[in-house]
Design an enzyme around this catalytic site. Structure first.
Site, PDB file in Angstrom:
ATOM      1  N   GLU A  34      -5.629  -4.881  10.873  1.00  0.00           N
ATOM      2  CA  GLU A  34      -4.678  -3.784  11.027  1.00  0.00           C
ATOM      3  C   GLU A  34      -5.039  -2.963  12.261  1.00  0.00           C
ATOM      4  OE1 GLU A  34      -2.595  -2.576   7.172  1.00  0.00           O
ATOM      5  OE2 GLU A  34      -4.468  -1.478   7.238  1.00  0.00           O
ATOM      6  N   HIS A  89      -9.784   1.203   4.793  1.00  0.00           N
ATOM      7  CA  HIS A  89      -8.517   1.432   5.498  1.00  0.00           C
ATOM      8  C   HIS A  89      -8.765   2.432   6.640  1.00  0.00           C
ATOM      9  CE1 HIS A  89      -4.453   2.668   6.441  1.00  0.00           C
ATOM     10  NE2 HIS A  89      -4.042   1.567   5.835  1.00  0.00           N
ATOM     11  N   GLU A 146      -7.161   4.846   7.726  1.00  0.00           N
ATOM     12  CA  GLU A 146      -6.904   6.263   7.425  1.00  0.00           C
ATOM     13  C   GLU A 146      -8.126   6.889   6.746  1.00  0.00           C
ATOM     14  OE1 GLU A 146      -3.188   5.662   5.392  1.00  0.00           O
ATOM     15  OE2 GLU A 146      -2.245   5.176   7.306  1.00  0.00           O
ATOM     16  N   LYS A 164      -0.033   4.215  -0.354  1.00  0.00           N
ATOM     17  CA  LYS A 164      -0.759   5.394   0.167  1.00  0.00           C
ATOM     18  C   LYS A 164      -0.554   6.574  -0.799  1.00  0.00           C
ATOM     19  CE  LYS A 164      -0.322   3.386   4.689  1.00  0.00           C
ATOM     20  NZ  LYS A 164      -0.299   3.541   6.125  1.00  0.00           N
ATOM     21  N   ASN A 211       0.860  -1.185   0.000  1.00  0.00           N
ATOM     22  CA  ASN A 211       0.000   0.000   0.000  1.00  0.00           C
ATOM     23  C   ASN A 211       0.895   1.234   0.000  1.00  0.00           C
ATOM     24  OD1 ASN A 211      -1.868   1.997   0.449  1.00  0.00           O
ATOM     25  ND2 ASN A 211      -2.409   1.337   2.525  1.00  0.00           N
ATOM     26  N   GLY A 226       2.019   2.495  10.893  1.00  0.00           N
ATOM     27  CA  GLY A 226       2.979   3.590  10.739  1.00  0.00           C
ATOM     28  C   GLY A 226       3.621   4.033  12.038  1.00  0.00           C
ATOM     29  N   SER A 258       3.068  -1.679  10.673  1.00  0.00           N
ATOM     30  CA  SER A 258       4.507  -1.687  10.986  1.00  0.00           C
ATOM     31  C   SER A 258       5.189  -3.017  10.646  1.00  0.00           C
ATOM     32  CB  SER A 258       4.753  -1.311  12.448  1.00  0.00           C
ATOM     33  OG  SER A 258       4.300   0.005  12.700  1.00  0.00           O
TER      34      SER A 258
END
Ligand code: PGA
Length: 252
Positions: free
Chosen positions: A164, A96, A98, A10, A8, A170, A210
């Site tokens: 996730e 996702h 985010e 992003k 991904n 991250g 991560s």
């Protein structure tokens, strides 16, 4: 089950030139994982250019990071699942964290997107996971049940679930393989209740948050994951290659 590694990107990198270079360098590493499916999810604007440079490999696929739930029409700024399919995508990441957080995507919208992706012939990667302080089981069960509301068994066969935990994304603080395994088993149980055991077994559960060279293999060996969703490290070709290599060694 064929393992799967999803990259991904992003909203990276910043230019077409950098995207071409990154993809060229990543593609050089693909031979390290002939036993795994590899999916690269770049920002969609790069896809036509990158596609022309893609290696003809049976185990390599394009993915998108989002889609809209409608097929076409007055939805400024959006891209439909049909358009993605037409552009050459096989997979689409849906829900996702985010997007849930910054774009206020709800479970209902995510549910519509999964249905749209299935109709377009795409495989959905449904992202679920708890935030810091939330209970994994409560959050994940709600996200799966609402995300898959009225999703038929046929559609569910085209589904992957990415566990996730939001706090692991991250942050450099990955979920322990032990906890990831607990979440994967829990997800299988929820899927068994929603569908049946056989179908639940067919749906791949992958881990994201991560992931790096040091921990990648442990998610397969210890957590019994079927794959990985890699963010930051998918922008580093050499490191990504080392992840592919570490997975390949597990599948002689
Ligand atoms: P990360 O991102 O690997 O950079 O933690 C994973 C993801 O957001 O899918």
């Amino acid at each position: 089950m064929t393992p799967i590694i999803v990259a991904n990107w992003k909203m990276n990198p910043k230019t077409f030139k950098q995207a071409e270079l990154l993809f060229a360098n990543l593609a050089k590493q693909f031979f390290l994982a002939s036993k795994a499916d590899i999916v690269i999810c770049p920002p969609m604007i790069f896809l036509p250019v990158l596609k022309s440079k893609a290696p003809q490999l049976k185990n390599f696929f394009w993915g998108a990071q989002n889609c809209h739930w409608e097929r076409f029409g007055a939805y400024t700024g959006e891209i439909s699942a049909d358009l993605l399919k037409n552009a050459g995508c096989r997979y689409v990441i849906i829900g996702h964290s985010e997007r849930r957080e910054y774009l206020k995507e709800t479970d209902e919208m995510i549910n519509w997107k999964i249905q749209a992706a299935f109709k377009a012939g795409l495989r959905s990667i449904l992202c679920v996971g708890e935030k810091e302080g939330e209970e994994m089981a409560l959050t994940v069960e709600k996200q799966i049940r609402s995300g898959l509301k009225n999703v038929s068994s046929d559609a569910a066969k085209n589904l992957l679930i990415a566990y996730e935990p939001v706090w692991a994304i991250g942050s450099g603080q990955p979920c322990s393989p032990d906890d990831a395994m607990g979440a994967a088993l829990f997800i299988k149980r929820v899927l068994t209740n929603l569908y049946d055991r056989r179908l639940a077994e067919e749906i791949k559960i992958i881990y994201g948050g991560s992931v790096d060279v040091q921990n990648a293999a442990a998610y397969f060996i210890e957590a019994k994951m079927d794959g990985l969703l890699v963010g930051g490290v998918s922008l580093m070709a050499k490191e990504f290659g080392r992840i592919l290599k570490s997975i390949q060694q597990l599948y002689p």
